[in-house]
Design a protein around this motif. Structure first.
Motif, PDB file in Angstrom:
ATOM      1  N   GLY A 283      12.239  36.728  40.861  1.00  0.00           N
ATOM      2  CA  GLY A 283      12.378  37.308  39.667  1.00  0.00           C
ATOM      3  C   GLY A 283      11.161  37.354  38.945  1.00  0.00           C
ATOM      4  N   ASP A 284      11.419  37.777  37.460  1.00  0.00           N
ATOM      5  CA  ASP A 284      10.300  37.657  36.578  1.00  0.00           C
ATOM      6  C   ASP A 284      10.694  36.695  35.377  1.00  0.00           C
ATOM      7  OD1 ASP A 284      12.145  38.857  35.378  1.00  0.00           O
ATOM      8  OD2 ASP A 284      11.196  40.788  34.823  1.00  0.00           O
ATOM      9  N   ARG A 285      11.591  36.067  35.491  1.00  0.00           N
ATOM     10  CA  ARG A 285      11.717  34.977  34.386  1.00  0.00           C
ATOM     11  C   ARG A 285      11.287  33.754  34.925  1.00  0.00           C
ATOM     12  NH1 ARG A 285      16.474  35.746  30.667  1.00  0.00           N
ATOM     13  NH2 ARG A 285      17.054  33.526  31.139  1.00  0.00           N
ATOM     14  N   PRO A 286      10.720  32.802  33.931  1.00  0.00           N
ATOM     15  CA  PRO A 286      10.206  31.658  34.448  1.00  0.00           C
ATOM     16  C   PRO A 286      11.568  30.545  34.426  1.00  0.00           C
ATOM     17  CG  PRO A 286       9.585  31.697  32.296  1.00  0.00           C
ATOM     18  CD  PRO A 286      10.282  33.281  32.535  1.00  0.00           C
ATOM     19  N   TYR A 287      11.115  29.444  35.468  1.00  0.00           N
ATOM     20  CA  TYR A 287      12.290  28.497  35.730  1.00  0.00           C
ATOM     21  C   TYR A 287      11.810  27.327  34.785  1.00  0.00           C
ATOM     22  CZ  TYR A 287      13.633  31.310  39.509  1.00  0.00           C
ATOM     23  OH  TYR A 287      14.120  32.423  40.053  1.00  0.00           O
ATOM     24  N   LEU A 288      13.301  26.783  34.562  1.00  0.00           N
ATOM     25  CA  LEU A 288      13.141  25.476  33.821  1.00  0.00           C
ATOM     26  C   LEU A 288      13.766  24.512  34.508  1.00  0.00           C
ATOM     27  CD1 LEU A 288      12.260  23.747  31.315  1.00  0.00           C
ATOM     28  CD2 LEU A 288      14.410  24.384  30.291  1.00  0.00           C
ATOM     29  N   LEU A 289      13.372  23.388  35.014  1.00  0.00           N
ATOM     30  CA  LEU A 289      14.148  22.176  35.932  1.00  0.00           C
ATOM     31  C   LEU A 289      14.163  21.039  34.871  1.00  0.00           C
ATOM     32  CD1 LEU A 289      15.044  20.878  38.353  1.00  0.00           C
ATOM     33  CD2 LEU A 289      12.753  20.044  38.883  1.00  0.00           C
ATOM     34  N   SER A 290      15.334  20.782  34.543  1.00  0.00           N
ATOM     35  CA  SER A 290      16.073  19.721  33.927  1.00  0.00           C
ATOM     36  C   SER A 290      16.399  18.464  34.555  1.00  0.00           C
ATOM     37  CB  SER A 290      16.735  19.890  32.759  1.00  0.00           C
ATOM     38  OG  SER A 290      16.497  20.890  31.976  1.00  0.00           O
ATOM     39  N   ILE A 291      16.126  17.385  34.477  1.00  0.00           N
ATOM     40  CA  ILE A 291      16.511  16.399  35.210  1.00  0.00           C
ATOM     41  C   ILE A 291      16.532  15.160  34.707  1.00  0.00           C
ATOM     42  CG2 ILE A 291      13.906  15.936  36.090  1.00  0.00           C
ATOM     43  CD1 ILE A 291      15.009  15.128  38.965  1.00  0.00           C
ATOM     44  N   THR A 292      17.309  14.133  35.008  1.00  0.00           N
ATOM     45  CA  THR A 292      17.583  12.823  34.630  1.00  0.00           C
ATOM     46  C   THR A 292      18.278  11.895  35.554  1.00  0.00           C
ATOM     47  OG1 THR A 292      18.303  11.781  32.651  1.00  0.00           O
ATOM     48  CG2 THR A 292      20.031  13.336  33.670  1.00  0.00           C
TER      49      THR A 292
END
Length: 129
Positions: free
Chosen positions: A40-49
C-alpha cells in the motif's frame, strides 16, 4: 491484560486515522516473531507493550531485508511504545522469549495517514536523534 490493553489504547491517535491491520498477544515465555506484509501507500504504526512480573524491559527487533534495529520496550508503561514503518517490503517484529517469564506481550499494527507520522519515519532503518 487490561493494563496492557489500556496502554495500547493510550497510544492510539484519532488524527492519524488508523486502520487496523493486525493485533494479537503472546506470552513473554513464548516471545514474538511476526512477519508482516507492508503493501500500500500508507505508512504503518506498530504499537507494542508488555505486562509482566519482574521484567522491566524486553527487546524488540525490527528488520526488513538487511536493515535491523533493536529497541527496548518498557513493561507496565501507561502507553505502548510506537514504531513507524514505511510501506514497502515485508518486515519482521521479533521479541526473544524469556525462559520462565510470566506475562503478556500485546501489539497492534495499523496503517496511518502520511501526515500523522511523528518523529522518525522509518524505525527499521533508524533515524539520528
Amino acid at each position: 491484560m487490561r493494563r496492557a490493553e489500556r496502554a495500547l489504547g493510550a497510544a492510539s491517535d484519532s488524527d492519524a486515522r488508523p486502520e487496523l491491520v493486525d493485533t494479537a498477544s503472546t506470552f513473554v515465555a513464548s516471545g514474538m516473531d511476526r512477519k508482516h506484509t507492508a503493501h500500500g501507500d500508507r505508512p504503518y504504526l506498530l504499537s507494542i507493550t508488555c505486562d509482566t512480573y519482574g521484567i522491566e524491559e524486553l527487546t524488540l527487533t525490527l528488520s526488513r531485508g538487511d536493515q535491523e534495529q533493536a529497541y527496548g520496550i518498557g513493561c507496565g508503561d501507561r502507553e505502548a511504545d510506537r514504531f513507524s514503518i514505511p510501506a514497502g517490503e515485508s518486515f519482521t517484529a521479533q521479541v526473544d522469549p524469556v525462559e520462565n517469564g510470566t506475562g503478556l506481550i500485546l501489539w497492534r499494527l495499523d496503517t496511518i495517514a502520511r501526515d500523522a507520522v511523528e518523529g522518525c519515519d522509518d524505525d527499521i532503518d533508524g533515524c539520528d536523534s
